[in-house]
Design an enzyme around this catalytic site. Sequence first.
Site, PDB file in Angstrom:
ATOM      1  N   SER A  44       0.826  -1.205   0.000  1.00  0.00           N
ATOM      2  CA  SER A  44       0.000   0.000   0.000  1.00  0.00           C
ATOM      3  C   SER A  44       0.866   1.264   0.000  1.00  0.00           C
ATOM      4  CB  SER A  44      -0.876  -0.026   1.267  1.00  0.00           C
ATOM      5  OG  SER A  44      -1.731   1.072   1.271  1.00  0.00           O
ATOM      6  N   GLY A  45       0.543   2.207  -0.903  1.00  0.00           N
ATOM      7  CA  GLY A  45       1.106   3.556  -0.839  1.00  0.00           C
ATOM      8  C   GLY A  45       2.600   3.697  -1.091  1.00  0.00           C
ATOM      9  N   SER A  74      -4.537  -1.598  -0.114  1.00  0.00           N
ATOM     10  CA  SER A  74      -5.831  -1.542   0.594  1.00  0.00           C
ATOM     11  C   SER A  74      -6.930  -2.259  -0.194  1.00  0.00           C
ATOM     12  CB  SER A  74      -6.219  -0.091   0.869  1.00  0.00           C
ATOM     13  OG  SER A  74      -6.101   0.661  -0.309  1.00  0.00           O
ATOM     14  N   HIS A  94      -5.825  -2.914 -10.994  1.00  0.00           N
ATOM     15  CA  HIS A  94      -6.806  -1.873 -10.688  1.00  0.00           C
ATOM     16  C   HIS A  94      -6.151  -0.513 -10.871  1.00  0.00           C
ATOM     17  CE1 HIS A  94      -9.765   0.642  -8.952  1.00  0.00           C
ATOM     18  NE2 HIS A  94      -9.071   0.907  -7.862  1.00  0.00           N
ATOM     19  N   HIS A  96      -7.065   4.010 -11.679  1.00  0.00           N
ATOM     20  CA  HIS A  96      -8.044   5.076 -11.861  1.00  0.00           C
ATOM     21  C   HIS A  96      -7.719   5.787 -13.173  1.00  0.00           C
ATOM     22  CE1 HIS A  96      -9.138   5.413  -7.288  1.00  0.00           C
ATOM     23  NE2 HIS A  96      -9.222   4.188  -7.744  1.00  0.00           N
ATOM     24  N   ASP A 119     -12.152  -7.034 -30.544  1.00  0.00           N
ATOM     25  CA  ASP A 119     -10.996  -7.935 -30.497  1.00  0.00           C
ATOM     26  C   ASP A 119     -10.774  -8.510 -29.089  1.00  0.00           C
ATOM     27  OD1 ASP A 119     -10.191  -7.849 -33.150  1.00  0.00           O
ATOM     28  OD2 ASP A 119      -8.882  -6.101 -32.860  1.00  0.00           O
ATOM     29  N   HIS A 168     -16.095   4.668  -9.397  1.00  0.00           N
ATOM     30  CA  HIS A 168     -14.761   4.340  -8.888  1.00  0.00           C
ATOM     31  C   HIS A 168     -13.755   4.218 -10.046  1.00  0.00           C
ATOM     32  CE1 HIS A 168     -12.321   1.552  -5.980  1.00  0.00           C
ATOM     33  NE2 HIS A 168     -11.566   2.372  -6.662  1.00  0.00           N
ATOM     34  N   TYR A 226      -5.842 -15.517 -35.624  1.00  0.00           N
ATOM     35  CA  TYR A 226      -5.050 -14.293 -35.645  1.00  0.00           C
ATOM     36  C   TYR A 226      -3.627 -14.560 -35.114  1.00  0.00           C
ATOM     37  CZ  TYR A 226      -3.494  -9.624 -34.230  1.00  0.00           C
ATOM     38  OH  TYR A 226      -2.786  -8.474 -34.058  1.00  0.00           O
TER      39      TYR A 226
HETATM   40 ZN    ZN Z   1      -9.434   2.482  -6.560  1.00  0.00          ZN
END
Ligand code: ZN
Length: 229
Positions: A44-45, A74, A94, A96, A119, A168, A226
């Site tokens: 975290s962080g 978190s 994940h 943003h 695709d 989010h 492909y």
């Molecule tokens: Zn988030």
Amino acid sequence: MLETLKKEVLAANLKLQEHQLVTFTWGNVSGIDREKERIVIKPSGVEYSDLTADDLVVLNLEGEVVEGSLKPSSDTPTHVYLYKAFPNIGGIVHTHSQWATSWAQSGRDIPPLGTTHADYFDSAIPCTREMYDEEIIHDYELNTGKVIAETFQQHNYEQVPGVLVNNHGPFCWGTDALNAIHNAVVLETVAEMAYHSIMLNKDVNPINTVLHEKHFYRKHGANAYYGQS
Ligand SMILES: [Zn+2]
């Protein structure tokens, strides 16, 4: 423990910055060793520029730390829940990132408008329902995983490797951490292009189903052709 997986998860976390999917320390990547039942996740962080393989945190499938001195991301309970709900995924991202998050904040699915989308995603990229206060107050990160899994009662997680969490941002997954990053970059690109397409023509129609399936299945499934064999 899990040196190869740690190297891959470190490389994937560093690619978040390379592909401009993150600002500051936002965002996280994890990977799983299904055989050993261990998850490796970003702490975290911690700044990406300072991150080393030794900083990564190893968890069991209950989300408990089994190796590492730093606190895990978190968002760890969301990752752990998704690994259980989606048994064939090997990595989760994940972020943003701005275009995907713009769609998430608008509460809208990203409609399939062209072959770039087709695709990689065999339907719209869904946006989850809004979470209830109770889900936010207690076990928020776990409930975020649950609301994603609920959304995928209507979708195949192997054919739609990403989601927008309402208000989010995106979660993406893949066969491993680097493949999940690849899908996160594609989702961000598709989100931006869909926005521009709708700005240019607010009455734009989704891609024809035959063309959508042609593009999806030439890259996926038993009859894919492909790329190089
Ligand atoms: Zn988030």
